[in-house]
Design an enzyme around this catalytic site. Structure first.
Site, PDB file in Angstrom:
ATOM      1  N   ASN A   1       1.180  -0.888   0.192  1.00 27.18           N
ATOM      2  CA  ASN A   1      -0.091   0.237  -0.439  1.00 27.18           C
ATOM      3  C   ASN A   1       0.895   1.633   0.254  1.00 27.18           C
ATOM      4  O   ASN A   1       1.535   1.631   0.506  1.00 27.18           O
ATOM      5  CB  ASN A   1      -1.057  -0.112   1.576  1.00 27.18           C
ATOM      6  CG  ASN A   1      -1.783   1.100   1.979  1.00 27.18           C
ATOM      7  OD1 ASN A   1      -1.780   1.907   0.746  1.00 27.18           O
ATOM      8  ND2 ASN A   1      -2.360   0.802   2.650  1.00 27.18           N
TER       9      ASN A   1
ATOM     10  N   HIS B   1      -9.810   0.853   5.217  1.00 29.39           N
ATOM     11  CA  HIS B   1      -8.576   1.046   6.198  1.00 29.39           C
ATOM     12  C   HIS B   1      -8.026   2.371   7.222  1.00 29.39           C
ATOM     13  O   HIS B   1      -9.070   2.965   7.430  1.00 29.39           O
ATOM     14  CB  HIS B   1      -7.470   2.364   4.498  1.00 29.39           C
ATOM     15  CG  HIS B   1      -5.961   1.631   5.355  1.00 29.39           C
ATOM     16  ND1 HIS B   1      -5.614   2.310   6.130  1.00 29.39           N
ATOM     17  CD2 HIS B   1      -4.800   0.630   5.070  1.00 29.39           C
ATOM     18  CE1 HIS B   1      -4.233   2.132   6.506  1.00 29.39           C
ATOM     19  NE2 HIS B   1      -4.173   1.345   6.066  1.00 29.39           N
TER      20      HIS B   1
ATOM     21  N   GLU C   1      -5.525  -5.630  10.839  1.00 28.79           N
ATOM     22  CA  GLU C   1      -4.375  -4.182  10.950  1.00 28.79           C
ATOM     23  C   GLU C   1      -4.518  -3.755  11.960  1.00 28.79           C
ATOM     24  O   GLU C   1      -5.323  -2.906  11.972  1.00 28.79           O
ATOM     25  CB  GLU C   1      -4.422  -3.519  10.005  1.00 28.79           C
ATOM     26  CG  GLU C   1      -3.845  -4.616   8.244  1.00 28.79           C
ATOM     27  CD  GLU C   1      -3.404  -3.177   6.963  1.00 28.79           C
ATOM     28  OE1 GLU C   1      -2.798  -2.990   6.753  1.00 28.79           O
ATOM     29  OE2 GLU C   1      -4.155  -1.938   7.359  1.00 28.79           O
TER      30      GLU C   1
ATOM     31  N   SER D   1       3.673  -2.152  10.303  1.00 29.39           N
ATOM     32  CA  SER D   1       4.954  -3.142  10.327  1.00 29.39           C
ATOM     33  C   SER D   1       5.803  -3.365   9.933  1.00 29.39           C
ATOM     34  O   SER D   1       6.040  -3.903  10.895  1.00 29.39           O
ATOM     35  CB  SER D   1       5.076  -2.095  12.109  1.00 29.39           C
ATOM     36  OG  SER D   1       4.741  -0.779  12.643  1.00 29.39           O
TER      37      SER D   1
HETATM   38  P1  PGA Z   1       2.965   0.329   7.602  1.00 26.05           P
HETATM   39  O1  PGA Z   1       1.417   0.279   7.130  1.00 26.05           O
HETATM   40  O2  PGA Z   1       3.203  -1.332   6.908  1.00 26.05           O
HETATM   41  O3  PGA Z   1       3.610   1.555   7.367  1.00 26.05           O
HETATM   42  O4  PGA Z   1       2.770   0.069   9.059  1.00 26.05           O
HETATM   43  C1  PGA Z   1       0.225  -0.694   6.629  1.00 26.05           C
HETATM   44  C2  PGA Z   1      -0.756  -0.307   6.499  1.00 26.05           C
HETATM   45  O5  PGA Z   1      -1.723   0.697   6.422  1.00 26.05           O
HETATM   46  O6  PGA Z   1      -1.098  -0.915   5.812  1.00 26.05           O
END
Ligand code: PGA
Length: 244
Positions: free
Chosen positions: A7, A92, A163, A205
């Site tokens: 993403n 999201h 998430e 992350s």
């Molecule tokens: P990140 O974002 O890998 O930067 O933590 C994940 C996401 O929002 O899909």
């Protein structure tokens, strides 16, 4: 089949998105068991989709739920479908928490994506406060209820991304064992509303150092990566390690 999705959020502008797509395609990743997809800015969607054809799928980060008409500033699911998109994120955490999207909005989007022939990637997750107050399961079950109750869909049409809000962009990833625990719960909640088994990805992350600790676990069907997917060396390393 495992899923590895990037993403790009609003990290990359048009030119940077096209550059990254051109570099990725040159890597010529050999891949049969992993579905690769990126979610670029809407501005670059057509060009990135054309560049990556046959190598990566693309998805939109969001789409408006009306299909056409007097909706200033919106891009519909049908319009993304027209330029070759396969997927679209629904709900999201940044859409829910920065732009105030409700479970009702998310449901409307899921239905419009399905109508347009896009595959929704429904993003769900508890906040830090939910977690601290022992309300994570409550939050997830409510998001799942609103997304799935009475929803008409077929096998292969929907994915879910777990998430946790506290893990997104913080460097504080959910421990793989905890992610498994939550994903088992998520799958059992979805089973209340549908006989179809829905793949569930983990996101928050994920980087080159920890990606395999999730993806090698059977329960975790894939990964949704944010910032680490916007940097060519890191994203390339992640993909190579997963495809090995
Ligand atoms: P990140 O974002 O890998 O930067 O933590 C994940 C996401 O929002 O899909």
């Amino acid at each position: 089949m495992k899923y590895l999705f990037g993403n790009w959020k609003m990290y990359l502008d048009y030119k940077q998105s096209v550059e990254l797509a051109n570099s990725l395609v040159q890597e010529n990743f050999e891949n049969e068991n992993v579905e690769l997809a990126v979610f670029p800015t809407a501005l670059a969607m057509k060009d990135v989709t054309d560049i990556l054809q046959g190598h990566f799928q693309t998805g939109s980060q969001d789409a408006g739920h009306p299909s056409k008409g007097a909706y200033t500033g919106m891009i519909s699911a049908e319009m993304f479908k027209e330029v070759g998109c396969t997927y679209a994120l629904a709900g999201h955490s940044e859409r829910r928490h920065i732009f105030g999207e409700t479970n009702k909005d998310v449901r409307a989007k899921i239905e419009s994506y399905l109508d347009a022939g896009l595959k929704p990637v429904i993003c769900i997750g508890e906040t830090e406060q939910d977690k601290d107050n022992d309300k994570a399961r409550y939050r997830l079950s409510k998001q799942i209820l609103r997304a799935f109750e009475g929803l008409d869909f077929e096998d292969g049409q929907i994915l879910v991304a777990y998430e946790p809000v506290w893990a997104i962009g913080t460097g504080n990833a959910c421990l793989p064992a905890d992610a498994v625990d939550r994903i088992v719960f998520i799958k059992s909640e979805i089973a209340k509303y549908s006989k179809i088994s829905v793949p569930v990805l983990y996101g928050g992350s994920v980087n080159n150092d920890n990606v395999l600790s999730y993806l090698t676990l059977e329960t975790i069907d894939g990964i949704l990566i944010g910032s680490a997917s916007t940097k060519l060396p890191e994203f390339t390393n992640i993909i190579k390690s997963v495809l090995k």
